[in-house]
Design a protein around this motif. Structure first.
Motif, PDB file in Angstrom:
ATOM      1  N   TRP A  48      17.364  34.246  80.196  1.00 50.82           N
ATOM      2  CA  TRP A  48      18.127  33.585  78.944  1.00 50.82           C
ATOM      3  C   TRP A  48      17.759  32.375  78.674  1.00 50.82           C
ATOM      4  CZ3 TRP A  48      20.497  35.576  75.081  1.00 50.82           C
ATOM      5  CH2 TRP A  48      21.323  34.802  74.351  1.00 50.82           C
ATOM      6  N   SER A  49      17.499  32.010  77.696  1.00 41.94           N
ATOM      7  CA  SER A  49      17.307  30.458  77.270  1.00 41.94           C
ATOM      8  C   SER A  49      17.901  30.310  75.702  1.00 41.94           C
ATOM      9  CB  SER A  49      15.780  30.183  77.201  1.00 41.94           C
ATOM     10  OG  SER A  49      15.246  30.838  76.067  1.00 41.94           O
ATOM     11  N   ASP A  50      18.226  29.238  75.335  1.00 42.66           N
ATOM     12  CA  ASP A  50      18.828  29.150  73.930  1.00 42.66           C
ATOM     13  C   ASP A  50      17.527  29.685  72.972  1.00 42.66           C
ATOM     14  OD1 ASP A  50      20.843  27.833  74.892  1.00 42.66           O
ATOM     15  OD2 ASP A  50      20.281  25.888  74.576  1.00 42.66           O
ATOM     16  N   GLU A  51      16.273  29.431  73.431  1.00 47.64           N
ATOM     17  CA  GLU A  51      15.291  30.101  72.464  1.00 47.64           C
ATOM     18  C   GLU A  51      15.288  31.323  72.241  1.00 47.64           C
ATOM     19  OE1 GLU A  51      10.531  28.668  72.185  1.00 47.64           O
ATOM     20  OE2 GLU A  51      11.201  29.353  74.135  1.00 47.64           O
ATOM     21  N   GLY A  74      17.928  33.445  72.766  1.00 50.87           N
ATOM     22  CA  GLY A  74      19.098  33.617  71.878  1.00 50.87           C
ATOM     23  C   GLY A  74      18.854  33.236  70.384  1.00 50.87           C
ATOM     24  N   THR A  75      18.270  32.184  70.166  1.00 50.27           N
ATOM     25  CA  THR A  75      17.918  31.973  68.635  1.00 50.27           C
ATOM     26  C   THR A  75      17.223  33.085  68.122  1.00 50.27           C
ATOM     27  OG1 THR A  75      18.374  29.771  68.895  1.00 50.27           O
ATOM     28  CG2 THR A  75      17.086  30.081  67.329  1.00 50.27           C
ATOM     29  N   GLU A 100      27.518  38.752  68.188  1.00 55.05           N
ATOM     30  CA  GLU A 100      28.232  38.093  69.345  1.00 55.05           C
ATOM     31  C   GLU A 100      27.974  38.917  70.338  1.00 55.05           C
ATOM     32  OE1 GLU A 100      32.138  36.326  71.379  1.00 55.05           O
ATOM     33  OE2 GLU A 100      32.200  36.154  69.380  1.00 55.05           O
ATOM     34  N   LEU A 117      24.095  39.294  71.355  1.00 59.96           N
ATOM     35  CA  LEU A 117      23.472  38.127  72.050  1.00 59.96           C
ATOM     36  C   LEU A 117      24.106  38.377  73.532  1.00 59.96           C
ATOM     37  CD1 LEU A 117      23.859  35.609  69.355  1.00 59.96           C
ATOM     38  CD2 LEU A 117      21.976  36.468  70.211  1.00 59.96           C
ATOM     39  N   GLN A 150       8.614  33.688  69.035  1.00 58.62           N
ATOM     40  CA  GLN A 150      10.176  34.180  68.755  1.00 58.62           C
ATOM     41  C   GLN A 150       9.942  35.912  68.696  1.00 58.62           C
ATOM     42  OE1 GLN A 150      10.904  32.111  65.413  1.00 58.62           O
ATOM     43  NE2 GLN A 150      12.964  31.285  66.292  1.00 58.62           N
ATOM     44  N   GLU A 187      19.078  35.850  67.323  1.00 59.24           N
ATOM     45  CA  GLU A 187      20.023  35.605  66.482  1.00 59.24           C
ATOM     46  C   GLU A 187      19.536  35.599  64.930  1.00 59.24           C
ATOM     47  OE1 GLU A 187      23.579  32.597  65.339  1.00 59.24           O
ATOM     48  OE2 GLU A 187      22.294  31.979  67.090  1.00 59.24           O
ATOM     49  N   LYS A 224      21.926  38.730  76.652  1.00 60.10           N
ATOM     50  CA  LYS A 224      22.111  37.746  77.734  1.00 60.10           C
ATOM     51  C   LYS A 224      22.281  38.521  79.126  1.00 60.10           C
ATOM     52  CE  LYS A 224      24.349  33.347  79.081  1.00 60.10           C
ATOM     53  NZ  LYS A 224      25.308  32.320  78.552  1.00 60.10           N
TER      54      LYS A 224
END
Length: 148
Positions: free
Chosen positions: A124-127, A129-130, A110, A113, A7, A133, A117
């Protein structure tokens, strides 16, 4: 489970990508904030007297860079210490003075993020973004604590 090395690495790499075009990403960041919360304009001295988001404002650029840098630093702190400690003791007071409340932190998150992105594009990936975040939430919680 704490903030992982992976991360921290993905936050670091996207932070470096952000720094490649700070003027463009700074404008995008504040444009997103004002789309979500137009009244927030009065909280930023560099936006108060402008019709929109100024395209070439050094104070806007510097503030955006500082926000993203602090989130990046939060990722480093989370990995090393498991918590975020503010290096600027006045940050809580400044946020109180500007009238920042809980929902404002969500708007900024928001916008952050969405900006990241845009910065990383097809990477970009959910990982990713997480990771941003979690780092942002660590910083926001530290600021909220300093506001009390």
């Amino acid at each position: 489970m704490g903030f992982t090395e992976k991360q921290e690495t993905i936050v670091n790499s996207s932070w470096e990508a952000f720094k490649q075009n700070i003027p463009v990403y700074s404008v995008l960041f504040y444009t997103i904030i004002l789309e979500k919360a137009p009244a927030a304009k009065d909280m930023f001295s560099f936006l108060k007297d402008s019709a929109g988001v100024p395209q070439d404002n050094p104070r806007l650029k510097a503030h955006a860079e500082k926000v993203f840098e602090m989130v990046h630093d939060s990722a480093v702190q989370l990995r090393a210490n498991g918590e975020v400690t503010l290096t600027n003791a006045t940050l809580g007071g400044v946020h109180v003075q500007k009238g920042v409340v809980g929902p404002h932190f969500e708007v900024v998150k928001e916008a952050l993020l969405k900006t990241i992105k845009e910065v990383v594009g097809d990477k970009w990936s959910d990982e990713l973004g997480t990771a941003w975040e979690i780092a942002y939430d660590g910083l926001a919680n530290a600021i909220k604590k300093a506001m009390t």
